[in-house]
Design a protein around this motif. Structure first.
Motif, mmCIF file in Angstrom:
data_model
loop_
_atom_site.group_PDB
_atom_site.id
_atom_site.type_symbol
_atom_site.label_atom_id
_atom_site.label_comp_id
_atom_site.label_asym_id
_atom_site.label_seq_id
_atom_site.Cartn_x
_atom_site.Cartn_y
_atom_site.Cartn_z
ATOM 1 N N ARG A 25 1.187 -1.208 -0.026
ATOM 2 C CA ARG A 25 0.476 0.000 0.424
ATOM 3 C C ARG A 25 0.387 1.291 0.313
ATOM 4 O O ARG A 25 0.960 2.302 -1.029
ATOM 5 C CB ARG A 25 -0.936 -0.022 1.319
ATOM 6 N N THR A 26 2.035 0.884 0.168
ATOM 7 C CA THR A 26 2.808 2.708 0.998
ATOM 8 C C THR A 26 4.315 2.578 -0.793
ATOM 9 O O THR A 26 3.728 4.039 -1.044
ATOM 10 C CB THR A 26 4.022 1.575 2.192
ATOM 11 N N ARG A 27 4.102 0.990 -0.417
ATOM 12 C CA ARG A 27 4.847 1.025 -2.230
ATOM 13 C C ARG A 27 3.848 1.873 -2.987
ATOM 14 O O ARG A 27 4.204 2.892 -4.443
ATOM 15 C CB ARG A 27 5.210 0.069 -2.776
ATOM 16 N N ASN A 28 2.758 1.551 -3.160
ATOM 17 C CA ASN A 28 2.099 1.890 -4.224
ATOM 18 C C ASN A 28 1.399 3.912 -4.313
ATOM 19 O O ASN A 28 1.419 4.836 -5.388
ATOM 20 C CB ASN A 28 0.359 1.444 -4.257
#
Length: 70
Positions: free
Chosen positions: A11-14
């Motif tokens: 989620r953070t990467r996206n």
């Protein structure tokens, strides 16, 4: 201190990828806008009728016709 790979959730990467894309799109938009052709400078105003270019005062039409005897 860890020397291994930093674990980031999907989620953070996206979110980071989306923020990067938005920032790049904004930068490209600013670059394109700054490269637009600018409008040409306006042409100089033509000389006005009844005014002299040499600085002398123009003669009004009533005085000119009276001097000519009309």
């Amino acid at each position: 201190m860890t020397l291994g790979r930093l674990h980031v959730s999907a989620r953070t990467r996206n979110r980071l990828i989306a923020a990067t894309i938005v920032a790049l799109a904004g930068g490209v938009a600013l670059l394109v806008r700054s490269k637009r052709p600018q409008a040409p400078e306006p042409a100089p105003a033509p000389p006005r009728i009844g005014y002299s270019r040499n600085g002398s005062t123009p003669t009004p039409l009533t005085e000119a016709s009276a001097e000519n005897g009309r």
